[in-house]
Each structure stands twice: as structure tokens, then as C-alpha cells.
Scaffold this active site. Structure first.
Site, PDB file in Angstrom:
ATOM      1  N   ASP A 121      -5.023 -21.053-136.704  1.00 56.39           N
ATOM      2  CA  ASP A 121      -6.169 -20.796-135.833  1.00 56.39           C
ATOM      3  C   ASP A 121      -6.199 -19.315-135.503  1.00 56.39           C
ATOM      4  O   ASP A 121      -5.251 -18.776-134.925  1.00 56.39           O
ATOM      5  CB  ASP A 121      -6.039 -21.635-134.554  1.00 56.39           C
ATOM      6  CG  ASP A 121      -7.367 -21.775-133.809  1.00 56.39           C
ATOM      7  OD1 ASP A 121      -8.324 -21.070-134.171  1.00 56.39           O
ATOM      8  OD2 ASP A 121      -7.427 -22.589-132.871  1.00 56.39           O
ATOM      9  N   ASP A 126     -12.701 -20.050-138.409  1.00 52.07           N
ATOM     10  CA  ASP A 126     -11.446 -19.474-137.930  1.00 52.07           C
ATOM     11  C   ASP A 126     -10.278 -20.445-137.857  1.00 52.07           C
ATOM     12  O   ASP A 126      -9.244 -20.101-137.277  1.00 52.07           O
ATOM     13  CB  ASP A 126     -11.665 -18.854-136.547  1.00 52.07           C
ATOM     14  CG  ASP A 126     -12.245 -19.842-135.529  1.00 52.07           C
ATOM     15  OD1 ASP A 126     -12.522 -20.992-135.908  1.00 52.07           O
ATOM     16  OD2 ASP A 126     -12.412 -19.454-134.354  1.00 52.07           O
ATOM     17  N   GLU A 127     -10.395 -21.632-138.422  1.00 52.98           N
ATOM     18  CA  GLU A 127      -9.247 -22.548-138.381  1.00 52.98           C
ATOM     19  C   GLU A 127      -9.229 -23.455-139.605  1.00 52.98           C
ATOM     20  O   GLU A 127     -10.258 -23.781-140.184  1.00 52.98           O
ATOM     21  CB  GLU A 127      -9.233 -23.377-137.101  1.00 52.98           C
ATOM     22  CG  GLU A 127     -10.432 -24.268-136.898  1.00 52.98           C
ATOM     23  CD  GLU A 127     -10.311 -25.119-135.645  1.00 52.98           C
ATOM     24  OE1 GLU A 127      -9.197 -25.638-135.386  1.00 52.98           O
ATOM     25  OE2 GLU A 127     -11.320 -25.287-134.943  1.00 52.98           O
TER      26      GLU A 127
END
Length: 455
Positions: free
Chosen positions: A10, A105-106
Site C-alpha cells: 500500500d 496505490d495498492e
């Protein structure tokens, strides 16, 4: 299960971190990324702003009030975040070939090399992975590891900011049992309220229920699946995702909407919710669709196609507002949905920001929608706004720190320059021109390579 290790990576405060990376003067300062209008919503908040209580999805006016005069508020630059995300996960794939990417983003990964590894070996792998991401991109990731997706995601949350948390298999149940039941993947506010009414506040309390009790409370399908997760049983595979074809949000109202003003007010947060999902996805949208379900359950849909894919909130939400129909003409409305499709990694920033972020009333006055660049739309010279990327014939690439009354202050810097100097100019200075936001990343070789591979 004992030999399995799943990772959850993350990126820390991703949108704000990219702004601080490409605009070095902002490092260490409280940055808020999101809508700048009266109804704007925070899309990303730096850790420096979170200490004041600011967070994503909060109304921007509330976040600014919490942070105070030191807040730096910037509009999202989707094309920059998309490129940064792409490079991050290309770097991760060199060590973890199969990724289940959840958003910009993860992502989850399950490295074959870690099968049967000790917790210490997993921690070393995660630290090396984080170091590689930072070395290549300048961005920081937190990584969590456990026997399944549920534990890995909880672990990455514990690792933030800028850390690694590995939860040994023998420790997983003890960790889960003490966590609030809402932390369980799949437990939303409705399910949480049902469980709280029964005195069940922790995951351990939920795990202690019988299968029959769980099915009665949460249903025969969802209940047992969540019950397995609560007991630490999570054998869901890590698999590559097929990219979504449309990103949307919708809401049904307790009372029918009967006026255009009610409809516009109701559509605003729905459009903002859909836009936040689009930013998390990482692609731009070229088509905007509005769905209106009437009180008689019939459905009307209207769409408009933009000349380019974009993540610009002003462009997308203003277009959606122009597609709305007056309930006086079509009948009461019980549901509104706003969707973005025609998704593409190739995006263009707004060319006319002051027009595309205009009020609904201003846009409606332009007449019925035929095309986003219809001949009925007057040409308006773009005004500079805070956050715009600028190129100067002498000073190079910069960004607008302030503008108004015919003058603007530009900070000249990129990822590679370190904090740069600020200069003030007249807004019509011929030495100034709009710049490609991607140039602020200062990755010319990577951009050139990516362009070749895309073509």
C-alpha cells in the site's frame, strides 16, 4: 495454509506523496489533494495534514479548516498519478510477477519464493521490495504479510507509515480476536450495526458465533464467508484482475426528487464519489453517463463523449450535470447514477479548467449538450490556477503557487531538482506556457520507453 505468505503493498498517502515528490518545496508540509470548489472533497491527504484530522473523502472546506492557514490545497493530476503508479507496480512485478492490483496505490501478491519461508525471511523480502520501489520511484510503500489477504491487509495498515509488518501464522487468531468487527473485510456499516445491537463488537466475538447464528444475522451466503475470515480461514487466491470497463456510483433517495435544484444537489456527491473511484483506478475516462430511475421504475440514460480521456473532476462532473433532465419535464426521480467509461491509461489534462469547473448554471446557459467542444460553446482563454504546470523559456518547468489580479507566482522545480526558486510574472507573460504535468516526474527515459511500448 501454514506454508503460504500473501503480501499487501500500500503506497503511503499516494496522491499527496506524488505531489511532494514532484514539487519538493512541499515535502514536510500539510498537502490536501482534491476539489477546490465549495463542494470539493479530499482525494488525498499527506501525513502532515492527517495529524490535524484531515483525511480522504472529507469535504475540502472541513479539511482546510482543520489544517488551518498552512494547508497547501492542490487539484488532482490524474495523468501524473497514473504514470507513477504504473512505474511502482512494474518495479514490484520484477520481484512479485503475479499481482492483484486493487487500485492506483495498492495490490496483493503471493511470491512463490516465500512458500514455506520463516517470518524473518518474509520481513527481509518485504524490506528489499520497499527499498527497490523507493530507489526507482522515490515513493514510499508499506507492506504487510500474513497467511491470506485479510491478514496481509490488516498488517499493511499496522505498518503505516513507511514500514513492514509480518504477522506470524501462530499469532493471527490472537490479533484478529481483539480487533473491532468493522476491520473484518466485508463488514460495512449496516452489518456492523446489526452485530453491535447483539453485543458483538470484536472479530473474536463474531468468530465465536455458530454457523447458524451467522447465517441468520447476515444471510446464508455472505454470513458464512465472513465467519471463515473471522476465524482466520482465508484461502482466496491472488489473481490478476481484469480491468473494469466502467466506474460508477449511484444512490436511491428516501423521497423522490421533483425539482432540478434537488436533482443537481443530489447528483453532486454522487459524481464526487464516482470521481474518487476513478482516481483510485488510475485511468482516465472519455465517456460520462447519467442514469435516472423514475418513480414508476422506468430508467433513462444519457451519455456524452469527451474528445480525450481525463481524470479532471471539473470536466467530468460538469459534463454529468449537463446531462441531467428536469423532473418537472420527465417525472419524479428516485435514483441517480453517474458512470465513467471509455477508460484509458492515455489521459490529457484539462485544457480549459475555468470553463470545465464552472457552475452548473453557467454550463446550462450554454444550451443543450451536443458535444463537449460544440460550436455553441464559446472559446474562453484558460486562466492560470494554483497547481497548474508551467514551462518558462528561461527557468524551465514549474508550478503555479498563487495567481490573481493579473499576476502569478511560479515555483520552478521537479522531482530531480530539489526545492526550486519562486518568481512572479504577469499572467500574459509570453515566456510562459502550459507544460505537460508528467514532466514534473523528471523521468524522460522511462516516459520515452513507455511511449514506445504503448505504440
Amino acid at each position: 495454509m501454514a506454508a503460504r505468505w500473501v503480501l499487501h503493498l500500500d503506497m503511503d498517502a499516494f496522491f499527496a506523496s506524488v505531489e511532494q515528490l514532484t514539487r519538493p518545496t512541499l515535502r514536510g508540509r500539510p498537502v490536501l489533494v482534491g476539489g477546490l470548489g465549495g463542494r470539493g472533497v479530499v482525494a488525498g491527504a499527506s501525513y502532515e495534514s492527517r495529524v490535524f484530522g484531515a483525511r480522504s473523502a472529507m469535504p475540502m472546506h472541513q479539511a482546510r479548516r482543520l489544517v488551518g492557514a498552512g494547508a497547501v490545497v492542490l487539484p488532482p493530476r490524474g495523468v501524473v498519478y497514473g504514470l507513477a503508479s504504473r512505474r511502482v507496480f512494474e518495479t514490484v512485478r520484477a520481484r512479485v510477477p503475479v499481482l492483484e492490483q486493487l487500485s492506483f496505490d495498492e495490490a496483493f501478491g503471493e511470491p512463490v519464493a516465500l512458500a514455506g519461508a520463516s517470518a524473518g525471511e518474509v520481513a527481509d523480502f518485504c524490506q528489499a521490495l520497499r527499498a527497490e520501489v523507493t530507489a526507482v520511484t522515490g515513493l514510499v510503500a508499506s507492506v504487510g504479510a500474513g497467511s491470506g489477504k485479510q491478514i496481509a491487509k490488516i498488517a499493511s495498515g499496522l505498518a503505516k507509515p513507511d514500514g513492514v509488518t509480518v504477522i506470524a501464522h501462530a499469532d493471527e487468531r490472537a490479533l484478529l480476536d481483539d480487533l473491532p468487527v468493522r476491520r473484518l473485510w466485508g463488514i460495512g456499516p449496516v452489518a456492523e450495526e446489526k452485530l453491535h445491537r447483539l453485543g458483538i463488537d470484536t472479530i473474536g466475538g463474531f468468530a465465536a458465533l455458530s454457523d447458524t447464528e451467522v447465517a441468520n444475522i447476515l444471510g446464508p451466503t455472505v454470513g458464512p464467508a465472513l465467519h471463515r475470515l473471522a476465524r482466520g480461514i482465508d484461502d482466496r487466491p491472488v489473481t490478476e484482475n481484469a480491468p473494469a470497463k466502467q466506474i460508477s456510483a449511484e444512490s436511491t433517495f428516501p423521497e423522490d426528487l421533483t425539482t432540478l435544484r434537488q436533482l443537481r444537489d443530489a447528483a453532486a456527491p454522487i459524481g464526487e464519489h464516482a470521481h474518487r473511484r476513478l482516481l483510485k483506478d488510475g485511468r482516465g475516462a472519455r465517456t460520462v453517463t447519467v442514469k435516472l430511475k423514475k418513480s414508476d421504475m422506468s430508467t433513462l440514460t444519457r451519455s456524452a463523449r469527451l474528445p480525450y480521456a481525463t481524470t479532471d473532476a471539473g470536466t467530468l462532473i460538469a459534463t454529468a450535470h449537463r446531462l441531467l433532465l428536469d423532473p418537472v419535464d420527465i417525472g419524479p426521480i428516485r435514483l441517480v447514477g453517474i458512470g465513467f467509461s471509455g477508460l484509458s491509461d492515455i489521459q490529457q489534462e484539462s485544457l480549459f479548467p475555468e470553463l470545465e469547473s464552472a457552475t452548473t448554471e453557467e454550463l446550462t446557459s450554454l444550451g443543450p449538450l451536443s458535444s463537449p467542444l460544440s460550436s455553441a460553446t464559446p472559446h474562453v482563454e484558460p486562466a492560470w490556477r494554483v497547481g497548474d504546470d508551467v514551462s518558462h523559456t528561461e527557468f524551465g518547468h514549474g508550478w503555479v503557487q498563487g495567481a490573481g489580479h493579473g499576476v502569478m507566482t511560479v515555483r520552478f522545480e521537479t522531482r530531480g531538482t530539489g526545492p526550486g526558486p519562486a518568481r512572479t510574472f504577469r499572467e500574459d507573460d509570453p515566456a510562459l506556457s502550459r507544460a505537460n504535468p508528467v514532466d514534473s516526474l523528471d523521468w524522460p527515459d522511462y516516459v520515452a520507453e513507455m511511449t514506445r511500448s504503448d505504440t
